[in-house]
Design a protein around this motif. Structure first.
Motif, PDB file in Angstrom:
ATOM      1  N   MET A 237       0.990  -1.476  -0.070  1.00 49.15           N
ATOM      2  CA  MET A 237      -0.150  -0.071   0.095  1.00 49.15           C
ATOM      3  C   MET A 237       0.924   1.292  -0.221  1.00 49.15           C
ATOM      4  O   MET A 237       1.619   1.077   0.636  1.00 49.15           O
ATOM      5  N   ASN A 238       0.582   2.606  -0.843  1.00 51.58           N
ATOM      6  CA  ASN A 238       1.163   3.272  -1.094  1.00 51.58           C
ATOM      7  C   ASN A 238       0.592   4.476   0.031  1.00 51.58           C
ATOM      8  O   ASN A 238      -0.075   4.176   0.624  1.00 51.58           O
ATOM      9  N   LEU A 239       1.346   5.742  -0.009  1.00 50.58           N
ATOM     10  CA  LEU A 239       1.635   6.495   0.972  1.00 50.58           C
ATOM     11  C   LEU A 239       0.056   7.411   0.569  1.00 50.58           C
ATOM     12  O   LEU A 239      -0.807   7.756   1.429  1.00 50.58           O
ATOM     13  N   ASN A 240      -0.403   7.556  -0.437  1.00 48.03           N
ATOM     14  CA  ASN A 240      -1.567   8.213  -0.783  1.00 48.03           C
ATOM     15  C   ASN A 240      -2.425   7.352  -0.287  1.00 48.03           C
ATOM     16  O   ASN A 240      -3.574   7.390  -0.086  1.00 48.03           O
ATOM     17  N   GLU A 241      -2.379   5.579  -0.537  1.00 51.36           N
ATOM     18  CA  GLU A 241      -3.449   4.656  -0.390  1.00 51.36           C
ATOM     19  C   GLU A 241      -3.472   4.944   1.284  1.00 51.36           C
ATOM     20  O   GLU A 241      -4.759   5.132   1.770  1.00 51.36           O
ATOM     21  N   SER A 242      -2.880   4.637   2.035  1.00 47.33           N
ATOM     22  CA  SER A 242      -1.835   4.592   3.857  1.00 47.33           C
ATOM     23  C   SER A 242      -3.516   6.291   4.326  1.00 47.33           C
ATOM     24  O   SER A 242      -4.524   6.561   5.027  1.00 47.33           O
TER      25      SER A 242
ATOM     26  N   GLY B  39      -5.866   7.588   2.403  1.00 51.75           N
ATOM     27  CA  GLY B  39      -6.739   8.147   2.103  1.00 51.75           C
ATOM     28  C   GLY B  39      -7.557   6.715   2.910  1.00 51.75           C
ATOM     29  O   GLY B  39      -9.019   7.291   2.744  1.00 51.75           O
ATOM     30  N   LYS B  40      -6.895   5.897   3.388  1.00 50.98           N
ATOM     31  CA  LYS B  40      -7.830   5.317   4.160  1.00 50.98           C
ATOM     32  C   LYS B  40      -8.261   5.667   5.337  1.00 50.98           C
ATOM     33  O   LYS B  40      -8.784   5.263   5.964  1.00 50.98           O
TER      34      LYS B  40
ATOM     35  N   LEU C 267     -11.510   8.212   9.524  1.00 46.24           N
ATOM     36  CA  LEU C 267     -12.156   9.772  10.218  1.00 46.24           C
ATOM     37  C   LEU C 267     -13.648   9.908   9.585  1.00 46.24           C
ATOM     38  O   LEU C 267     -14.572  10.523  10.817  1.00 46.24           O
ATOM     39  N   ARG C 268     -14.027  10.050   8.400  1.00 45.45           N
ATOM     40  CA  ARG C 268     -14.919  10.669   7.855  1.00 45.45           C
ATOM     41  C   ARG C 268     -15.904   9.917   8.413  1.00 45.45           C
ATOM     42  O   ARG C 268     -16.855  10.191   8.548  1.00 45.45           O
ATOM     43  N   LYS C 269     -16.155   8.738   8.350  1.00 39.62           N
ATOM     44  CA  LYS C 269     -17.274   7.521   8.715  1.00 39.62           C
ATOM     45  C   LYS C 269     -17.251   7.825  10.248  1.00 39.62           C
ATOM     46  O   LYS C 269     -18.559   7.507  10.411  1.00 39.62           O
ATOM     47  N   GLU C 270     -16.720   7.833  10.856  1.00 39.16           N
ATOM     48  CA  GLU C 270     -16.113   8.378  12.426  1.00 39.16           C
ATOM     49  C   GLU C 270     -17.149   8.981  12.730  1.00 39.16           C
ATOM     50  O   GLU C 270     -17.809   9.339  13.979  1.00 39.16           O
ATOM     51  N   HIS C 271     -17.123  10.000  12.779  1.00 43.23           N
ATOM     52  CA  HIS C 271     -17.752  11.687  12.176  1.00 43.23           C
ATOM     53  C   HIS C 271     -19.399  11.085  11.639  1.00 43.23           C
ATOM     54  O   HIS C 271     -19.457  12.417  11.385  1.00 43.23           O
TER      55      HIS C 271
ATOM     56  N   TYR D 201      -0.498  11.747  12.855  1.00 43.81           N
ATOM     57  CA  TYR D 201      -0.967  10.386  12.421  1.00 43.81           C
ATOM     58  C   TYR D 201      -1.918  10.487  10.907  1.00 43.81           C
ATOM     59  O   TYR D 201      -1.831   9.274  10.763  1.00 43.81           O
ATOM     60  N   LEU D 202      -2.098  11.144  10.301  1.00 44.53           N
ATOM     61  CA  LEU D 202      -2.719  11.424   9.213  1.00 44.53           C
ATOM     62  C   LEU D 202      -1.807  10.867   7.891  1.00 44.53           C
ATOM     63  O   LEU D 202      -2.298   9.735   6.562  1.00 44.53           O
ATOM     64  N   VAL D 203      -0.091  11.381   8.700  1.00 44.51           N
ATOM     65  CA  VAL D 203       0.615  10.719   7.355  1.00 44.51           C
ATOM     66  C   VAL D 203       1.021   9.703   7.296  1.00 44.51           C
ATOM     67  O   VAL D 203       1.330   8.686   6.593  1.00 44.51           O
ATOM     68  N   ARG D 204       1.591   9.122   8.996  1.00 42.38           N
ATOM     69  CA  ARG D 204       2.172   7.971   9.291  1.00 42.38           C
ATOM     70  C   ARG D 204       1.017   7.064  10.273  1.00 42.38           C
ATOM     71  O   ARG D 204       1.717   5.515  10.386  1.00 42.38           O
ATOM     72  N   GLY D 205       0.341   6.991  10.389  1.00 43.18           N
ATOM     73  CA  GLY D 205      -1.209   6.469  11.426  1.00 43.18           C
ATOM     74  C   GLY D 205      -0.651   6.700  12.474  1.00 43.18           C
ATOM     75  O   GLY D 205      -1.093   5.425  13.296  1.00 43.18           O
ATOM     76  N   LYS D 206       0.199   7.024  13.094  1.00 47.48           N
ATOM     77  CA  LYS D 206       0.614   6.699  14.412  1.00 47.48           C
ATOM     78  C   LYS D 206      -0.022   8.417  15.709  1.00 47.48           C
ATOM     79  O   LYS D 206      -0.066   9.209  15.470  1.00 47.48           O
ATOM     80  N   SER D 207      -0.515   7.377  16.682  1.00 44.51           N
ATOM     81  CA  SER D 207      -0.922   7.392  17.253  1.00 44.51           C
ATOM     82  C   SER D 207      -0.862   7.152  18.757  1.00 44.51           C
ATOM     83  O   SER D 207      -0.428   6.414  18.931  1.00 44.51           O
TER      84      SER D 207
END
Length: 107
Positions: free
Chosen positions: A1-6, A8-9, A14-18, A64-70
């Motif tokens: 999975m490339n960065l844009n796909e990550s 985007g997911k 986030l959109r669905k959670e909200h 978080y948005l770019v790397r998924g780190k939280s």
């Protein structure tokens, strides 16, 4: 999975959670619905400015948005983090005192 796909997911999640539609998100970001869809599928990327808008909208860090780190530090709302990023030592001290007082109240 490339960065844009990550990215985007994560945006889609986030959109669905909200409980937002792509149309609502596109409107908030001032982009087309088609572009919003392409971003969520990893076909297109958002500008840095729009990515910051996403972070503000969903109260997440760019990390978080770019790397998924939280971690606990990135869970701090940006508005609160901004208060601590000040160079004014007196203001930092006052904020620390407020937080310590809050901690005592919670116990």
């Amino acid at each position: 999975m490339n960065l844009n796909e990550s990215i985007g997911k994560r945006i889609s999640k986030l959109r669905k959670e909200h409980h937002m539609t792509q149309e609502q998100l596109a409107e908030r970001l001032d982009i087309s619905i088609k572009h919003c869809s392409c971003v969520e599928r990893g076909i297109a990327a958002l500008s840095l400015e729009r990515m910051l808008d996403v972070c503000d909208l969903f109260d997440v860090s760019m990390d978080y948005l770019v790397r998924g780190k939280s971690d606990t530090l990135t869970d701090i709302p940006p508005s609160v983090q901004e208060l601590f990023d000040t160079n004014d030592k007196d203001e930092k001290k006052l904020l620390t005192e407020y937080l310590l007082f809050y901690k005592k109240l919670r116990k």
